[in-house]
Write a protein that holds these residues in place. Structure first.
Motif, PDB file in Angstrom:
ATOM      1  N   PHE A  98       0.831  -1.203   0.000  1.00 34.10           N
ATOM      2  CA  PHE A  98       0.000   0.000   0.000  1.00 34.10           C
ATOM      3  C   PHE A  98       0.868   1.255   0.000  1.00 34.10           C
ATOM      4  CE2 PHE A  98      -2.864  -3.217   1.645  1.00 34.10           C
ATOM      5  CZ  PHE A  98      -4.031  -2.943   0.961  1.00 34.10           C
ATOM      6  N   ARG A  99       1.318   1.643  -1.183  1.00 36.68           N
ATOM      7  CA  ARG A  99       2.146   2.834  -1.296  1.00 36.68           C
ATOM      8  C   ARG A  99       1.426   3.982  -2.016  1.00 36.68           C
ATOM      9  NH1 ARG A  99       5.659   3.252   2.278  1.00 36.68           N
ATOM     10  NH2 ARG A  99       6.681   4.827   0.995  1.00 36.68           N
ATOM     11  N   ARG A 100       0.254   3.726  -2.595  1.00 34.98           N
ATOM     12  CA  ARG A 100      -0.450   4.782  -3.320  1.00 34.98           C
ATOM     13  C   ARG A 100      -1.288   5.629  -2.359  1.00 34.98           C
ATOM     14  NH1 ARG A 100      -2.668   1.503  -8.691  1.00 34.98           N
ATOM     15  NH2 ARG A 100      -0.603   0.906  -9.483  1.00 34.98           N
ATOM     16  N   ASN A 101      -1.339   6.920  -2.655  1.00 37.92           N
ATOM     17  CA  ASN A 101      -2.108   7.854  -1.832  1.00 37.92           C
ATOM     18  C   ASN A 101      -3.554   7.930  -2.322  1.00 37.92           C
ATOM     19  OD1 ASN A 101       0.111   8.594  -0.233  1.00 37.92           O
ATOM     20  ND2 ASN A 101       0.818  10.012  -1.801  1.00 37.92           N
ATOM     21  N   SER A 102      -4.425   7.182  -1.681  1.00 39.08           N
ATOM     22  CA  SER A 102      -5.853   7.220  -1.999  1.00 39.08           C
ATOM     23  C   SER A 102      -6.630   6.884  -0.742  1.00 39.08           C
ATOM     24  CB  SER A 102      -6.197   6.249  -3.122  1.00 39.08           C
ATOM     25  OG  SER A 102      -6.044   4.906  -2.702  1.00 39.08           O
ATOM     26  N   LEU A 103      -7.813   7.460  -0.630  1.00 41.20           N
ATOM     27  CA  LEU A 103      -8.628   7.238   0.555  1.00 41.20           C
ATOM     28  C   LEU A 103      -9.048   5.778   0.683  1.00 41.20           C
ATOM     29  CD1 LEU A 103     -10.177   8.288   3.000  1.00 41.20           C
ATOM     30  CD2 LEU A 103     -12.072   8.867   1.451  1.00 41.20           C
ATOM     31  N   ILE A 104      -9.503   5.198  -0.415  1.00 38.18           N
ATOM     32  CA  ILE A 104      -9.936   3.796  -0.376  1.00 38.18           C
ATOM     33  C   ILE A 104      -8.762   2.891  -0.031  1.00 38.18           C
ATOM     34  CG2 ILE A 104     -10.856   1.892  -1.756  1.00 38.18           C
ATOM     35  CD1 ILE A 104     -12.501   3.880  -3.306  1.00 38.18           C
ATOM     36  N   GLY A 105      -7.618   3.147  -0.651  1.00 38.33           N
ATOM     37  CA  GLY A 105      -6.430   2.342  -0.351  1.00 38.33           C
ATOM     38  C   GLY A 105      -6.031   2.436   1.105  1.00 38.33           C
ATOM     39  N   TYR A 123      -0.008   5.370  12.112  1.00 39.77           N
ATOM     40  CA  TYR A 123       1.122   5.321  11.189  1.00 39.77           C
ATOM     41  C   TYR A 123       0.834   6.130   9.918  1.00 39.77           C
ATOM     42  CZ  TYR A 123       4.453   3.631   7.764  1.00 39.77           C
ATOM     43  OH  TYR A 123       5.413   3.566   6.787  1.00 39.77           O
ATOM     44  N   LEU A 124      -0.362   5.969   9.381  1.00 35.55           N
ATOM     45  CA  LEU A 124      -0.695   6.698   8.164  1.00 35.55           C
ATOM     46  C   LEU A 124      -0.730   8.204   8.412  1.00 35.55           C
ATOM     47  CD1 LEU A 124      -3.419   4.502   6.436  1.00 35.55           C
ATOM     48  CD2 LEU A 124      -1.014   4.765   5.845  1.00 35.55           C
ATOM     49  N   ALA A 125      -1.075   8.596   9.632  1.00 35.76           N
ATOM     50  CA  ALA A 125      -1.110  10.028   9.958  1.00 35.76           C
ATOM     51  C   ALA A 125       0.298  10.579  10.174  1.00 35.76           C
ATOM     52  CB  ALA A 125      -1.963  10.264  11.193  1.00 35.76           C
ATOM     53  N   THR A 126       1.115   9.875  10.933  1.00 35.38           N
ATOM     54  CA  THR A 126       2.434  10.390  11.306  1.00 35.38           C
ATOM     55  C   THR A 126       3.523  10.002  10.323  1.00 35.38           C
ATOM     56  OG1 THR A 126       2.952   8.432  12.662  1.00 35.38           O
ATOM     57  CG2 THR A 126       1.787  10.255  13.734  1.00 35.38           C
ATOM     58  N   GLN A 127       3.326   8.904   9.563  1.00 38.92           N
ATOM     59  CA  GLN A 127       4.340   8.389   8.641  1.00 38.92           C
ATOM     60  C   GLN A 127       5.652   8.089   9.370  1.00 38.92           C
ATOM     61  OE1 GLN A 127       4.039   7.827   4.997  1.00 38.92           O
ATOM     62  NE2 GLN A 127       1.979   7.705   5.853  1.00 38.92           N
ATOM     63  N   ASN A 128       5.531   7.627  10.611  1.00 43.94           N
ATOM     64  CA  ASN A 128       6.728   7.316  11.404  1.00 43.94           C
ATOM     65  C   ASN A 128       6.523   5.992  12.112  1.00 43.94           C
ATOM     66  OD1 ASN A 128       8.638   7.380  13.792  1.00 43.94           O
ATOM     67  ND2 ASN A 128       9.259   9.247  12.730  1.00 43.94           N
ATOM     68  N   LEU A 129       7.322   4.989  11.729  1.00 45.30           N
ATOM     69  CA  LEU A 129       7.180   3.652  12.292  1.00 45.30           C
ATOM     70  C   LEU A 129       7.606   3.604  13.754  1.00 45.30           C
ATOM     71  CD1 LEU A 129       6.519   0.666  11.833  1.00 45.30           C
ATOM     72  CD2 LEU A 129       8.884   0.339  11.060  1.00 45.30           C
ATOM     73  N   ARG A 130       8.553   4.469  14.138  1.00 40.80           N
ATOM     74  CA  ARG A 130       9.048   4.435  15.517  1.00 40.80           C
ATOM     75  C   ARG A 130       7.964   4.806  16.523  1.00 40.80           C
ATOM     76  NH1 ARG A 130      14.361   8.002  14.965  1.00 40.80           N
ATOM     77  NH2 ARG A 130      13.030   8.972  13.386  1.00 40.80           N
ATOM     78  N   ILE A 131       7.092   5.732  16.148  1.00 42.23           N
ATOM     79  CA  ILE A 131       5.989   6.091  17.038  1.00 42.23           C
ATOM     80  C   ILE A 131       5.089   4.884  17.269  1.00 42.23           C
ATOM     81  CG2 ILE A 131       3.943   7.538  17.293  1.00 42.23           C
ATOM     82  CD1 ILE A 131       5.366   9.704  15.727  1.00 42.23           C
ATOM     83  N   CYS A 132       4.809   4.162  16.199  1.00 44.19           N
ATOM     84  CA  CYS A 132       3.981   2.955  16.323  1.00 44.19           C
ATOM     85  C   CYS A 132       4.681   1.890  17.146  1.00 44.19           C
ATOM     86  CB  CYS A 132       3.639   2.417  14.941  1.00 44.19           C
ATOM     87  SG  CYS A 132       2.619   3.522  13.953  1.00 44.19           S
TER      88      CYS A 132
END
Length: 223
Positions: A153-160, A199-208
């Protein structure tokens, strides 16, 4: 040259990561016996789990050179999404406390504690805490979020994004099931959905990962 260009290769790598996490989880449970801990199995588990985690970290960092599209630092992610992080942290904590309370009151008789630490001793408790919070929980985040979003899942779409959150949550729920029961699956799927959303909001794996450690600690102590 592009890394993991073929969809089949991506799928094979993901299956490998998933199998390694399942092996780590099963090995951790084998370390606990009726008397406490099996020292030989503990050593073997620690070696395998640590090597697996290091291998995942190395591979993830290598692949990020090809996959990463947003560079959000840990401090930036915490600052810009502080409200969301706090909200999810409190929500997960309250959710797990409520489930633990209802479980203690007998509302969920099918849910049982994984380990009776009164019989097995404090050493079993600290091992379970270390294994779950600092090893297995981090491996799970690579599988349910890190490699998962990189590969599929690398594409920027709401459904994705919605599909990705749902599938990530389902995988997290399946990996954390303590018994084959719908309530058990729902509990950890809901937590997985919140982690994927963050993760999708922050784009940071370390936070997760930090959040996953918190979940694992609560899981050992409460649920």
């Amino acid at each position: 040259m592009q890394a993991l260009k073929s969809p089949m290769i991506r799928s094979i790598w993901y299956i490998i990561w998933l199998i390694l996490v399942i092996i780590s989880q099963q090995m951790e449970q084998l370390c606990l016996n009726a008397k406490g801990l099996d020292s030989v199995r503990v050593v073997f588990f620690l070696i395998i789990a640590i090597l697996t985690l290091l291998f995942m970290l190395q591979r993830y960092q290598h692949e990020q050179h090809y996959f990463k599209t947003v560079n959000t630092s840990l401090s930036q992610g915490l600052t810009e999404f502080f409200g969301l992080v706090v909200f999810i942290l409190v929500a997960i904590g309250c959710f797990m406390i409520i489930i633990s309370y209802l479980k203690a009151r007998g509302y969920f008789p099918h849910l049982v504690n994984r380990t009776d630490y009164l019989d097995r001793g404090s050493l079993a408790f600290w091992f379970d805490l270390l294994a779950s919070a600092l090893l297995i929980s981090l491996e799970q985040q690579f599988v349910t979020i890190g490699f998962f979003f990189n590969y599929f899942f690398r594409r920027n779409s709401l459904i994705g994004a919605l599909v990705a959150i749902l599938i990530s949550g389902l995988i997290f729920g399946a990996l954390n099931m303590e018994s084959w029961h719908l309530i058990n699956f729902f509990i950890y799927t809901a937590i997985g959905l919140m982690l994927a959303t963050m993760y999708l909001a922050t784009q940071n794996l370390r936070i997760c990962m930090f959040m996953s450690v918190f979940v694992a600690i609560m899981k050992v102590i409460l649920i």
